[in-house]
Design a protein around this motif. Sequence first.
Motif, PDB file in Angstrom:
ATOM      1  N   GLY A 221       0.990  -1.333  -0.105  1.00 47.39           N
ATOM      2  CA  GLY A 221       0.194   0.046   0.072  1.00 47.39           C
ATOM      3  C   GLY A 221       0.750   1.182  -0.039  1.00 47.39           C
ATOM      4  O   GLY A 221       0.412   2.216  -0.734  1.00 47.39           O
ATOM      5  N   ILE A 222       2.040   1.289   0.631  1.00 46.15           N
ATOM      6  CA  ILE A 222       2.784   2.381   0.675  1.00 46.15           C
ATOM      7  C   ILE A 222       3.521   2.577  -0.818  1.00 46.15           C
ATOM      8  O   ILE A 222       3.556   3.457  -1.244  1.00 46.15           O
ATOM      9  CB  ILE A 222       3.871   2.273   1.661  1.00 46.15           C
ATOM     10  N   ARG A 223       3.972   1.432  -1.109  1.00 46.40           N
ATOM     11  CA  ARG A 223       4.543   1.772  -2.585  1.00 46.40           C
ATOM     12  C   ARG A 223       3.593   2.115  -3.406  1.00 46.40           C
ATOM     13  O   ARG A 223       3.813   2.976  -4.396  1.00 46.40           O
ATOM     14  CB  ARG A 223       5.044   0.348  -2.947  1.00 46.40           C
ATOM     15  N   GLU A 224       2.247   1.829  -3.466  1.00 43.89           N
ATOM     16  CA  GLU A 224       1.152   2.376  -4.291  1.00 43.89           C
ATOM     17  C   GLU A 224       1.130   3.878  -3.967  1.00 43.89           C
ATOM     18  O   GLU A 224       0.744   4.651  -4.891  1.00 43.89           O
ATOM     19  CB  GLU A 224      -0.363   1.691  -4.044  1.00 43.89           C
ATOM     20  N   LEU A 225       1.032   4.273  -2.752  1.00 47.38           N
ATOM     21  CA  LEU A 225       1.265   5.796  -2.305  1.00 47.38           C
ATOM     22  C   LEU A 225       2.470   6.539  -3.208  1.00 47.38           C
ATOM     23  O   LEU A 225       2.204   7.583  -3.513  1.00 47.38           O
ATOM     24  CB  LEU A 225       1.224   6.006  -0.910  1.00 47.38           C
ATOM     25  N   VAL A 309       8.932   2.857   1.701  1.00 44.54           N
ATOM     26  CA  VAL A 309       8.802   4.315   1.427  1.00 44.54           C
ATOM     27  C   VAL A 309       9.844   4.707   0.475  1.00 44.54           C
ATOM     28  O   VAL A 309       9.515   5.387  -0.428  1.00 44.54           O
ATOM     29  CB  VAL A 309       9.192   4.904   2.998  1.00 44.54           C
ATOM     30  N   ASP A 310      11.117   4.258   0.716  1.00 39.56           N
ATOM     31  CA  ASP A 310      12.506   4.914   0.127  1.00 39.56           C
ATOM     32  C   ASP A 310      13.696   4.058   0.323  1.00 39.56           C
ATOM     33  O   ASP A 310      14.322   4.168   1.317  1.00 39.56           O
ATOM     34  CB  ASP A 310      12.370   6.327   0.035  1.00 39.56           C
ATOM     35  N   PRO A 311      14.108   3.292  -0.637  1.00 39.03           N
ATOM     36  CA  PRO A 311      15.334   2.368  -0.261  1.00 39.03           C
ATOM     37  C   PRO A 311      16.345   3.199   0.050  1.00 39.03           C
ATOM     38  O   PRO A 311      17.376   3.122   0.601  1.00 39.03           O
ATOM     39  CB  PRO A 311      15.592   1.814  -1.565  1.00 39.03           C
ATOM     40  N   LYS A 312      16.407   4.754  -0.275  1.00 39.64           N
ATOM     41  CA  LYS A 312      17.519   5.483  -0.143  1.00 39.64           C
ATOM     42  C   LYS A 312      17.389   6.245   1.357  1.00 39.64           C
ATOM     43  O   LYS A 312      18.351   6.861   1.977  1.00 39.64           O
ATOM     44  CB  LYS A 312      17.464   6.796  -1.339  1.00 39.64           C
ATOM     45  N   TRP A 313      16.274   5.930   1.754  1.00 43.44           N
ATOM     46  CA  TRP A 313      16.068   6.385   3.144  1.00 43.44           C
ATOM     47  C   TRP A 313      16.936   5.643   4.353  1.00 43.44           C
ATOM     48  O   TRP A 313      16.686   4.539   4.286  1.00 43.44           O
ATOM     49  CB  TRP A 313      14.724   6.403   3.787  1.00 43.44           C
ATOM     50  N   GLN A 314      17.815   6.215   5.119  1.00 46.46           N
ATOM     51  CA  GLN A 314      18.483   5.667   5.987  1.00 46.46           C
ATOM     52  C   GLN A 314      17.804   5.355   7.315  1.00 46.46           C
ATOM     53  O   GLN A 314      18.100   4.566   8.164  1.00 46.46           O
ATOM     54  CB  GLN A 314      19.533   6.423   6.368  1.00 46.46           C
ATOM     55  N   GLY A 315      16.661   5.857   7.691  1.00 47.61           N
ATOM     56  CA  GLY A 315      15.823   5.412   8.455  1.00 47.61           C
ATOM     57  C   GLY A 315      15.464   6.156   9.771  1.00 47.61           C
ATOM     58  O   GLY A 315      14.436   5.890  10.522  1.00 47.61           O
ATOM     59  N   ALA A 316      16.139   7.276   9.564  1.00 47.72           N
ATOM     60  CA  ALA A 316      15.610   8.292  10.876  1.00 47.72           C
ATOM     61  C   ALA A 316      14.550   9.136  10.607  1.00 47.72           C
ATOM     62  O   ALA A 316      14.232   9.337   9.352  1.00 47.72           O
ATOM     63  CB  ALA A 316      16.829   9.586  10.961  1.00 47.72           C
ATOM     64  N   LEU A 317      13.861   9.226  11.569  1.00 53.43           N
ATOM     65  CA  LEU A 317      12.606  10.140  11.636  1.00 53.43           C
ATOM     66  C   LEU A 317      12.878  11.528  11.860  1.00 53.43           C
ATOM     67  O   LEU A 317      13.743  11.879  12.729  1.00 53.43           O
ATOM     68  CB  LEU A 317      11.641   9.370  12.357  1.00 53.43           C
ATOM     69  N   PRO A 318      11.914  12.521  11.623  1.00 55.39           N
ATOM     70  CA  PRO A 318      10.874  12.209  10.556  1.00 55.39           C
ATOM     71  C   PRO A 318      11.432  11.993   9.198  1.00 55.39           C
ATOM     72  O   PRO A 318      12.584  12.589   8.948  1.00 55.39           O
ATOM     73  CB  PRO A 318       9.917  13.597  10.563  1.00 55.39           C
TER      74      PRO A 318
END
Length: 356
Positions: A221-225, A309-318
Amino acid sequence: MVRPVDEHPTLPIGATAPDFSLQGVDGKTWSLSSFAQAKILVVVFTCNHCPTAQAYEDRLIRLTADYKDKGVAVVAIMPNDPSSIRLDELGYTDMGDTFDEMKRRAAEKHFNFPYLYDGETETVAKAYGPIATPHVFIFDQNRKLRYSGRVDDVEKPSKTPHVRDARNAIDALLAGQPVPVQTTKVFGCSIKWIEKSDWIEKAKQEWAKEPVKLDTITADGIRELIGNHTDKLRVIDVWATWCGPCVAEFPDFVDMNRMYRRRDFEFISISADEPAKRDKALKFLQQSEASNTNYIFNSDDKYKLIEAVDPKWQGALPYTMVIEPGGKVIYAKEGPVDPAALKKIIVDDPTIGRYY
């Protein structure tokens, strides 16, 4: 038909220019005497937030440059009470009409004319009586009003005007001739008078009544978003209740949603809280009056969330993304956003835009 009495009548042709003493974005205090050497004085009531006012900014800059050496002075006055502007009136802008925002807009656009603030008392606006922004008042050497109305007859900058009323008036006065058309109607945003500030409280009451929901979403669902198969500019914020910066900046996203949701815009939040903490996440959203679309990831596996969400995202929020229709990511930010910069990205995107 009975018409309401005009609360702020417009200065009539032939009237003497009312004096003023207003602070400019340059830090100086300006009055009529500041322009004593000018043969012609052009007073323009304009502002930051109005799409029509923004559409005419470049033309006012050109007009100022074209007539500077001919003895024509141009001064812009911002007449609005910033506290009388609802968030949903800011759908075509990244800025309101505060003095600090005026400084930013003048710097970004390189205004070559004084830009003065009348929003605190609106004394000058009440004396001149502008109908909308922008409204042009042109005075001769004796500071008698010779023209009142629009800049020209075409709002959109990409189109060519048929009648350049303000320039025609200036040219006539420079030639010692009567102004061919002394008054015109004015199209634009209404003046935000101080006495109308109760609109803000009414808006807050309306927004507080809007339902707030939190739905579950899967990795697919996230990938669809992220693919964004819509015609809207989509802002996605990944957050969590245990993340201090997430909680601190969330009201800015709520404000942006209220600003732009009537446009081709969509704000979606995705909670990274554990599914067992759904009630806590929902309570926070309700307290934030987040009536936008909200999801909570359906798994405790945060790495699946990151990859979706994004494979380039390292995981820190937000984590924040801006996605154009068709899935093109034009902005991705790990950590807190700069709200002013993000609003500028939104309104400058072709999907949204600053003009009608």
